[in-house]
Design a protein around this motif. Structure first.
Motif, PDB file in Angstrom:
ATOM      1  N   TYR A  33       0.831  -1.197   0.000  1.00 22.03           N
ATOM      2  CA  TYR A  33       0.000   0.000   0.000  1.00 22.03           C
ATOM      3  C   TYR A  33       0.872   1.256   0.000  1.00 22.03           C
ATOM      4  CZ  TYR A  33      -3.207  -3.494   1.978  1.00 22.03           C
ATOM      5  OH  TYR A  33      -3.962  -4.621   2.198  1.00 22.03           O
ATOM      6  N   TYR A  35       0.206   5.310   1.202  1.00 17.51           N
ATOM      7  CA  TYR A  35      -0.631   6.307   1.849  1.00 17.51           C
ATOM      8  C   TYR A  35       0.125   7.621   1.821  1.00 17.51           C
ATOM      9  CZ  TYR A  35      -3.230   2.379   3.963  1.00 17.51           C
ATOM     10  OH  TYR A  35      -3.971   1.250   4.176  1.00 17.51           O
ATOM     11  N   PHE A  45      -5.391   6.962   2.183  1.00 12.14           N
ATOM     12  CA  PHE A  45      -5.084   5.829   1.313  1.00 12.14           C
ATOM     13  C   PHE A  45      -4.903   6.314  -0.128  1.00 12.14           C
ATOM     14  CE2 PHE A  45      -5.337   1.684  -0.535  1.00 12.14           C
ATOM     15  CZ  PHE A  45      -6.193   1.773  -1.625  1.00 12.14           C
ATOM     16  N   SER A  48      -3.620   0.260  -3.373  1.00 13.40           N
ATOM     17  CA  SER A  48      -3.233  -1.062  -2.876  1.00 13.40           C
ATOM     18  C   SER A  48      -2.790  -1.911  -4.064  1.00 13.40           C
ATOM     19  CB  SER A  48      -4.380  -1.724  -2.120  1.00 13.40           C
ATOM     20  OG  SER A  48      -5.526  -1.823  -2.942  1.00 13.40           O
ATOM     21  N   SER A  55      -5.007  -3.259  -6.931  1.00 10.91           N
ATOM     22  CA  SER A  55      -6.302  -3.801  -6.551  1.00 10.91           C
ATOM     23  C   SER A  55      -7.312  -2.717  -6.232  1.00 10.91           C
ATOM     24  CB  SER A  55      -6.190  -4.785  -5.388  1.00 10.91           C
ATOM     25  OG  SER A  55      -5.104  -4.520  -4.560  1.00 10.91           O
ATOM     26  N   GLU A  56      -6.844  -1.580  -5.777  1.00 10.21           N
ATOM     27  CA  GLU A  56      -7.737  -0.460  -5.557  1.00 10.21           C
ATOM     28  C   GLU A  56      -6.926   0.831  -5.544  1.00 10.21           C
ATOM     29  OE1 GLU A  56     -10.086  -0.675  -1.999  1.00 10.21           O
ATOM     30  OE2 GLU A  56     -11.240   1.123  -2.499  1.00 10.21           O
ATOM     31  N   GLY A  98      -3.785  -9.288   4.178  1.00  9.97           N
ATOM     32  CA  GLY A  98      -4.539  -8.476   3.233  1.00  9.97           C
ATOM     33  C   GLY A  98      -6.029  -8.651   3.283  1.00  9.97           C
ATOM     34  N   LEU A  99      -6.493  -9.541   4.150  1.00  8.39           N
ATOM     35  CA  LEU A  99      -7.942  -9.727   4.262  1.00  8.39           C
ATOM     36  C   LEU A  99      -8.464  -8.903   5.433  1.00  8.39           C
ATOM     37  CD1 LEU A  99      -8.107 -13.572   3.666  1.00  8.39           C
ATOM     38  CD2 LEU A  99      -8.607 -11.735   2.048  1.00  8.39           C
ATOM     39  N   PRO A 100      -9.698  -8.484   5.379  1.00  9.10           N
ATOM     40  CA  PRO A 100     -10.218  -7.624   6.431  1.00  9.10           C
ATOM     41  C   PRO A 100     -10.021  -8.161   7.835  1.00  9.10           C
ATOM     42  CG  PRO A 100     -11.757  -7.697   4.623  1.00  9.10           C
ATOM     43  CD  PRO A 100     -10.665  -8.660   4.291  1.00  9.10           C
ATOM     44  N   ASN A 103      -6.044  -7.901   8.787  1.00  6.01           N
ATOM     45  CA  ASN A 103      -5.353  -6.859   8.046  1.00  6.01           C
ATOM     46  C   ASN A 103      -4.445  -6.040   8.939  1.00  6.01           C
ATOM     47  OD1 ASN A 103      -4.642  -5.102   6.002  1.00  6.01           O
ATOM     48  ND2 ASN A 103      -6.409  -3.794   6.318  1.00  6.01           N
ATOM     49  N   GLN A 105      -1.294  -3.942   8.978  1.00  6.66           N
ATOM     50  CA  GLN A 105      -0.376  -3.307   8.053  1.00  6.66           C
ATOM     51  C   GLN A 105       0.776  -2.683   8.828  1.00  6.66           C
ATOM     52  OE1 GLN A 105      -2.279  -0.770   5.130  1.00  6.66           O
ATOM     53  NE2 GLN A 105      -4.006  -2.177   4.937  1.00  6.66           N
TER      54      GLN A 105
ATOM     55  N   SER B  30     -14.517  -4.476  10.023  1.00  6.72           N
ATOM     56  CA  SER B  30     -14.130  -5.867  10.218  1.00  6.72           C
ATOM     57  C   SER B  30     -12.948  -5.985  11.169  1.00  6.72           C
ATOM     58  CB  SER B  30     -13.785  -6.505   8.875  1.00  6.72           C
ATOM     59  OG  SER B  30     -12.814  -5.732   8.202  1.00  6.72           O
ATOM     60  N   TYR B  35      -2.468   2.797  16.164  1.00  6.35           N
ATOM     61  CA  TYR B  35      -1.079   3.091  15.859  1.00  6.35           C
ATOM     62  C   TYR B  35      -0.617   4.257  16.717  1.00  6.35           C
ATOM     63  CZ  TYR B  35      -1.508   0.411  11.457  1.00  6.35           C
ATOM     64  OH  TYR B  35      -1.693  -0.572  10.517  1.00  6.35           O
ATOM     65  N   THR B  92     -10.586  -1.161   8.773  1.00  7.38           N
ATOM     66  CA  THR B  92     -10.965  -1.688   7.465  1.00  7.38           C
ATOM     67  C   THR B  92     -12.481  -1.782   7.404  1.00  7.38           C
ATOM     68  OG1 THR B  92      -8.958  -3.016   7.444  1.00  7.38           O
ATOM     69  CG2 THR B  92     -10.674  -3.608   5.874  1.00  7.38           C
ATOM     70  N   THR B 100      -9.753  -4.926  -0.411  1.00  7.35           N
ATOM     71  CA  THR B 100      -8.306  -4.850  -0.576  1.00  7.35           C
ATOM     72  C   THR B 100      -7.586  -4.545   0.721  1.00  7.35           C
ATOM     73  OG1 THR B 100      -8.420  -2.502  -1.123  1.00  7.35           O
ATOM     74  CG2 THR B 100      -8.528  -4.079  -2.942  1.00  7.35           C
TER      75      THR B 100
END
Lengths: 116, 115
Positions: A33, A35, A45, A48, A55-56, A98-100, A103, A105, B30, B35, B92, B100
């Protein structure tokens, strides 16, 4: 402990010039990603990237922006013709899942881009 | 448009005091992360919460995810000057059609702990 690295830490450029910001994500991560954070504002954002394709992308990520993973380790953000309003901190992030639901990061230290 | 609202935006307290920072939204998430960001540096992940009602502890920091997964709180017990910094929540969206994993960030809470 593995970490995301970014170079350069600070980039100064003239308006209209091209810049390439570089990132080395954590080695076993699959999702990448970019940002950005304009001074005093929220982290936003940009884009991605997974499986060698975008992907987005956000509305900010217009035709002047592009991303690439040229060699399996580096992940780059290119701005073709910089504008004054592109001045910001740019952060690269990567995640394994990468899945909700999973996720997490991890962010790099950022590149401060100053457009004059 | 999903928004995360953090409160308070600024907090200045004395060493030893307790504090709570809130992260609220009308959207369901979800997962949610907290941070910490130092000036001129990237956000550093503190914790991820996934399940509604989940509570996680990290030394003197306690994180809670709301039952409906729309809000979260960060509680610091006996704050120390080393806790000074910018605390960000990021999440998210559950209904993210692109799936994504992009993060939506709150505007942050700047905490100053005075000795």
């Amino acid at each position: 402990e593995p970490e995301v690295t970014q170079t350069p830490s600070h980039q100064v450029t003239q308006m209209g010039q091209e810049v390439i910001l570089r990132c080395v994500p954590i080695s076993n991560h699959l999702y990448f990603y970019w940002y950005r954070q304009i001074l005093g504002q929220k982290v936003e954002f940009l884009v991605s990237f997974y499986n060698n394709e975008i992907s987005e992308k956000s509305e900010i990520f217009d035709d002047q922006f592009s991303v690439e993973r040229p060699d399996g380790s580096n992940f780059t953000l290119k701005i073709r013709s910089t504008k004054l309003e592109d001045s910001a901190m740019y952060f690269c992030a990567s995640s394994y899942w990468g899945l909700p639901l999973e996720n997490e990061q991890f962010f790099g230290p950022g590149t401060r881009l100053t457009v004059l | 448009t999903q928004l995360l609202e953090q409160s308070p935006q600024f907090l200045s307290i004395q060493e030893g005091e307790n504090l709570t920072v809130y992260c609220n939204s009308s959207s369901v998430f979800s997962s949610l992360q907290w941070y910490r960001q130092e000036p001129g540096e990237g956000p550093v992940l503190l914790v991820t919460v996934v399940t509604g009602g989940e509570v996680k502890k990290l030394k003197r920091l306690t994180f809670q995810f709301g039952d409906a997964r729309k809000d979260s709180s960060l509680h610091i017990t006996a704050a120390q000057p080393g806790d000074t910094g910018l605390y960000l929540c990021a999440a998210t969206p559950l209904d993210d059609p692109s799936n994504t994993g992009k993060l939506i960030f709150g505007q942050g809470t700047t905490l100053q702990v005075k000795p």
